[in-house]
Structures are given as structure tokens and as C-alpha cells.
Design an enzyme around this catalytic site. Structure first.
Site, short mmCIF file in Angstrom:
data_model
loop_
_atom_site.label_atom_id
_atom_site.label_comp_id
_atom_site.label_asym_id
_atom_site.label_seq_id
_atom_site.Cartn_x
_atom_site.Cartn_y
_atom_site.Cartn_z
N ASP A 1 7.05 -5.58 -3.89
CA ASP A 1 6.80 -5.29 -5.31
C ASP A 1 5.88 -4.08 -5.42
O ASP A 1 5.17 -3.73 -4.47
CB ASP A 1 6.20 -6.50 -6.03
CG ASP A 1 4.81 -6.89 -5.51
OD1 ASP A 1 4.59 -6.84 -4.28
OD2 ASP A 1 3.93 -7.24 -6.33
N GLU A 57 2.51 -9.35 -4.47
CA GLU A 57 1.18 -8.95 -4.02
C GLU A 57 0.41 -8.26 -5.13
O GLU A 57 -0.78 -8.50 -5.32
CB GLU A 57 1.29 -7.99 -2.80
CG GLU A 57 -0.02 -7.82 -2.05
CD GLU A 57 -0.97 -6.79 -2.63
OE1 GLU A 57 -2.17 -6.84 -2.32
OE2 GLU A 57 -0.53 -5.93 -3.43
N1 BES Z 1 -2.25 -2.18 -0.52
C1 BES Z 1 -3.16 -2.44 -1.57
C2 BES Z 1 -4.58 -2.71 -1.09
C3 BES Z 1 -5.21 -1.63 -0.25
C4 BES Z 1 -4.88 -0.30 -0.38
C5 BES Z 1 -6.19 -1.99 0.65
C6 BES Z 1 -5.49 0.65 0.42
C7 BES Z 1 -6.81 -1.04 1.40
C8 BES Z 1 -6.45 0.29 1.31
C9 BES Z 1 -2.66 -3.62 -2.38
O1 BES Z 1 -1.30 -3.49 -2.69
C10 BES Z 1 -3.39 -3.68 -3.67
O2 BES Z 1 -3.24 -2.79 -4.45
N2 BES Z 1 -4.12 -4.75 -3.93
C11 BES Z 1 -4.74 -4.97 -5.19
C12 BES Z 1 -5.11 -6.40 -5.36
C13 BES Z 1 -4.09 -7.22 -6.08
C14 BES Z 1 -4.60 -8.62 -6.32
C15 BES Z 1 -3.63 -6.62 -7.36
C16 BES Z 1 -6.00 -4.17 -5.30
O3 BES Z 1 -6.70 -3.92 -4.31
O4 BES Z 1 -6.31 -3.78 -6.43
MN MN Z 2 -0.19 -2.92 -1.07
MN MN Z 3 -1.18 -2.08 -4.43
#
Ligand code: BES
Ligand code: MN
Ligand code: MN
Length: 487
Positions: free
Chosen positions: A119, A183
Site C-alpha cells: 500500500d 502499513e
Molecule cells: N517506510 C516508512 C517508515 C520509514 C521510512 C522508516 C524511512 C524509516 C525510514 C513507513 O511506510 C511509514 O511511512 N510509516 C509511517 C507510520 C504508519 C503508522 C503510518 C510513519 O513513519 O509515519
Molecule cells: Mn514504508
Molecule cells: Mn510510508
């Protein structure tokens, strides 16, 4: 009880012996020409297949894209089968499906569980994209599309690396794939799935490419992720929108009040003022902070890349500390009142904000949600009513940099980048990683290949062709090192 203890001790001793063994491990630092020639021959197809995935707008947050999200799962299923995976299935959940597949070559060999997500974040503001978010193109050696880096591009590297190992007869251990579609909205249903499928997901390590490296010539491995508490607040003043001349000055303006309340949540040192907010925060030792400070970083370049004349943050901490080992409170969106063309003289009845708090070890997302809600309610003046609605949460996590799997990844990157990667703690969140540890007892290796400048979640997200192919190249070395070091 005593029996259990001695068993634990045995495992500890075994672990120590293993560490000793692989400290002397130098075998697989050599380049394997078969890997490079397979990539060279197939790289156009690798890119075209990724483009196929990028063309499907699998935005999990917006129900408008429901059919596309489901279609993406189906396409990934086909890609896994084509790459040589077995028992490939679409696992239904209360939300979007999880794609599972595996290749078990020998039950005695270790098993790597690959996690990724198909996603993506919404593409808006769409007008700021220089080409369509779901019309992937390569410009200046970079693939531009929503999800190019986060996480379709990075997830698909694993599918292609697996194909490479299958086709070159070099898969050295078992592999399981678990690719989810929620995710970006908090992975709630994946949590349920993991709890209910512990046997199916049995593995020795989890490997995830959904993070980044410092730069293309400074490889790094992520060893920490922040947790998250996300809330929405609503402030209500009068029971209807009012003429701002007839009522202005005499009733509470919920937008003004909301801004004052938000401003109260930080002091002049940029410390968060919610009582108890820092109670559980892990305090790093001076040595640990000195170690962190060794990671290459240029404040000037940082400011330049963001067109900032100055940085901003909590007193007493460096930029890299502020965005990784310290918790935050940020408004992600704020609205209310008149936003159309021209001027309308009005006092709105309601004002809203979406607020995220990034958490560090050993904070707990439920507890933070509760103390936020209590504090926010307590600072509201009598002239307004407030409502706090929790959204998703996730726990922070630190992954070991001394494990077999970490060393296997480190050596793999050293082979393909020609430089030993630095361990770094990231400020982002991947909520399921803490649950992998708590529910499955498994550590994750966060071997990502993205760059901070890839603009994930922003307009014009992109992913370097270099990074995509470097990932496909590095992953087989990881498997080889890991299988060899686990012997
Ligand atoms: N891949 C990201 C997280 C990420 C990016 C970690 C770059 C470290 C380096 C993930 O898809 C993401 O965006 N996570 C969200 C959390 C989610 C609960 C919406 C975030 O970190 O905002
Ligand atoms: Mn991600
Ligand atoms: Mn992300």
C-alpha cells in the site's frame, strides 16, 4: 523452572560461541559475478515489472481506491509465483489482504521472513507532481511515482533477488514472504494475523527493506524506529458559525483557542509540556551519544536541501538526536473556518487538528495517548468543548547490531557498496516491527536502500535506479552470509 533456566543459559552460551565464530568470518566479501550478470541481463524487465505495480494506485487510506489495493495484492501473488515461491496465497483480513508465499528447501536450514508493504500514501497535493503519481517515469536515473521507494520498489527488490537466487540455483536457506496492504494506516489487521499465525510465520529472522541509507556512498543499516501515537482533536466554540463582527471579541474562537492550546504543549526550550511525557524515555549514555555522533552528517547540507536558514528543535540535542532518539509532538494538519476564495468574516463553530507524537524506547503508545488526552482536556478553557479521538499507534523498537543477521547484512552491504555500513536509529515508524519481537520473538534486520531525499509521502516521490538494483544485488549476499554464519 530450574530446567528452563539452564536451557536459557545453554542458548546464551551457544549464542556467544556463534558470535565468536562469525567475528572471524571473512568468506563472502568477494563479489559474485553471477549476481551482477543476472541483474545486467534482466534489469529492464525488473524495472518494467516494478512500473506495473506502481501504475496501480494502492492508497490504503482512501476507500476510493479499494479495488486497486486489492488488485495490487493479486498482482504480487502472481509475481511471487512467477519468481518461484510456493503455497502463495492471498490471506484475507478484516481490512486489506496479506500476500503470503514461501520456498522451503530444507527444514534444517534457517528461514528468512521477508516483510514489506504494497500500500502507498495518498498522492496529494497532486498539483505539485511534475508527472502523474501513478504514471512511473525515469528522470535523471530516478523512478518517479508514489510508492517507488516506500515501499513497492524496496519490497519488489526482494521478489527479484529471490528470483535471481532461484534462477541461479543459489537460494541457500528457506524464505517466507509476507507483504501487507495496510502499513500506511497502522497495520492493525496484520497484528491480528501475526498473533493467529505464529506457526506459519515461524522463522529465524525478519528482513525488511522499508528504510534508508545515509547516502549512496555512505551505506547504513537502521537499528531503531520510533513509535507513534496519533490523535485527532476537535474544539467546539459556539453552536454555529457566527458573524465575526457581531460576535467577535465576545465569544471564544475555537481556531484561536486550538492554536493557543497547541502552543502550550511545548515550552521555550521545545520540551513537550504534557505531564509525564518523558517519564519512560530511554536516556542514552554519553558513550552512546558519542557513537551516534560519528555518523556522517552535514548541517549545512541539511539546511540547504530543505531551504532553511535555521534548524529548530529541543534544546540540548543535535539534529540527528532530535529526529531519532527523542520523542516529538507535531501538528500534521489543522483546519476550520473559511478557506475558500476571498474573505469571509466568520467565527467558526469548530476547529480541528491531527497531532502525532513519535515515541522512543520505553514509551508506550497507549499511555502517551491517555496522558495527551488528559492534558489537552485539562488546558481547555471553559468557553470551549474538546474531543480527542485516538488514531493508530505503534511501539518504538531497537534492533540489535551484534546479531548474526545484522552482521550478515552488514557484510553484504560492505561487499556491494565497498564500505562498511553504519548503524543508525531512524525517526520513522514501522509499527509491526515491535510486534514481530513481542509476538514472534524475532528481531528484524532493517536493510533499506532509500534516501531521505526520495520524498516519500511527498509529491514527486522517487527511487534511484541505482538503489533499486543495488538492493537486488545486496540481498543475495545477505542470504548467503546468513545461511553460512548460522551453520
Ligand atoms: N517506510 C516508512 C517508515 C520509514 C521510512 C522508516 C524511512 C524509516 C525510514 C513507513 O511506510 C511509514 O511511512 N510509516 C509511517 C507510520 C504508519 C503508522 C503510518 C510513519 O513513519 O509515519
Ligand atoms: Mn514504508
Ligand atoms: Mn510510508
Amino acid at each position: 523452572m530450574t530446567q528452563k533456566k539452564s536451557k536459557e543459559e545453554k542458548v546464551k552460551i551457544q549464542k556467544k560461541e556463534k558470535e565468536k565464530k562469525f567475528n572471524n568470518f571473512k568468506l563472502f566479501k568477494m563479489i559474485n559475478p553471477h549476481i551482477n550478470s543476472y541483474i545486467e541481463k534482466n534489469k529492464d524487465r525488473f524495472l518494467n515489472e516494478l512500473f506495473e505495480l506502481l501504475r496501480i494506485p494502492s492508497v490504503s487510506a482512501d476507500p476510493k481506491y479499494k479495488a486497486d489495493v486489492i488488485k495490487t495484492a493479486a498482482v504480487i501473488k502472481e509475481k511471487l509465483i512467477a519468481a518461484g515461491a510456493e503455497k502463495v496465497e492471498i490471506c484475507e483480513t478484516a481490512g486489506y489482504p496479506i500476500v503470503y508465499g514461501e520456498k522451503i528447501i530444507d527444514a534444517k536450514l534457517p528461514t528468512v521472513l521477508v516483510y514489506g508493504h504494497y500500500d502507498v500514501q495518498p498522492a496529494d497535493p497532486i498539483e505539485l507532481w511534475t508527472s502523474g503519481p501513478f504514471e512511473p517515469v525515469i528522470k535523471d536515473g530516478k523512478i518517479y511515482a508514489r510508492g517507488a521507494c516506500d515501499d513497492k520498489g524496496q519490497m519488489y527488490m526482494h521478489v527479484k533477488a529471490f528470483e535471481l537466487m532461484m534462477q541461479t540455483n543459489s537460494l541457500p536457506c528457506n524464505v517466507k514472504f509476507m507483504i501487507e496492504g495496510e502499513e500506511e494506516v497502522g497495520s492493525n489487521n496484520l497484528g491480528t494475523f501475526v498473533k493467529a499465525n505464529k506457526e506459519k510465520l515461524k522463522a529465524d529472522v525478519i528482513v525488511i527493506s522499508d528504510t534508508g541509507i545515509i547516502a549512496n556512498d555512505i551505506p547504513s543499516i537502521t537499528v531503531g524506529l520510533r513509535g507513534l501515537s496519533y490523535v485527532e482533536v476537535e474544539v467546539t466554540g459556539p453552536n454555529r458559525d457566527l458573524h465575526s463582527g457581531l460576535y467577535g471579541g465576545a465569544v471564544a474562537n475555537p481556531i484561536n483557542i486550538l492554536c493557543e492550546m497547541i502552543a502550550k504543549m511545548k515550552d521555550d526550550k521545545n520540551h513537550i509540556t504534557i505531564p509525564g511525557f518523558y517519564d519512560d524515555v530511554e536516556i542514552l549514555t554519553a558513550e552512546e551519544r558519542a557513537e551516534m555522533a560519528k555518523a556522517p552528517f552535514s548541517l549545512d547540507e541539511y539546511k540547504k536541501a530543505l531551504d532553511l536558514s535555521d534548524i529548530h528543535g529541543e534544546d540540548g540535542y543535535t539534529t540527528n538526536e532530535r529526529n531519532s532518539i527523542r520523542p516529538t509532538l507535531d501538528v500534521n494538519g489543522i483546519w476550520g473556518g473559511y478557506q475558500g476564495e476571498g474573505a469571509k468574516t466568520v467565527i467558526a463553530s469548530k476547529a480541528y487538528a491531527k497531532i502525532s507524537m513519535r515515541l522512543v524506547p520505553h514509551q508506550n503508545s497507549d499511555k502517551i495517548m491517555k496522558i495527551f488526552s488528559d492534558y489537552f482536556t485539562s488546558i481547555a478553557p471553559k468557553s470551549v468543548k474538546v474531543k480527542v479521538t485516538p488514531h493508530h499507534g505503534g511501539e518504538p523498537v531497537v534492533t540489535p547490531s551484534t546479531s548474526v543477521a545484522y552482521k550478515a547484512a552488514s557484510m553484504a552491504m560492505e561487499t556491494t557498496f565497498g564500505k562498511k555500513p553504519v548503524p543508525v536509529r531512524s525517526g520513522g515508524s514501522i509499527p509491526i516491527v515491535a510486534m514481530f519481537k513481542s509476538e514472534l520473538g524475532l528481531d528484524s534486520v532493517l536493510m533499506g536502500f532509500g534516501l531521505d531525499s526520495d520524498a516519500i509521502h511527498s509529491p514527486n516521490e522517487h527511487y534511484g535506479v541505482f538503489n533499486y538494483l543495488k538492493g537486488i544485488e545486496t540481498i543475495p549476499y545477505f542470504y548467503k552470509n546468513y545461511a553460512e554464519m548460522s551453520k
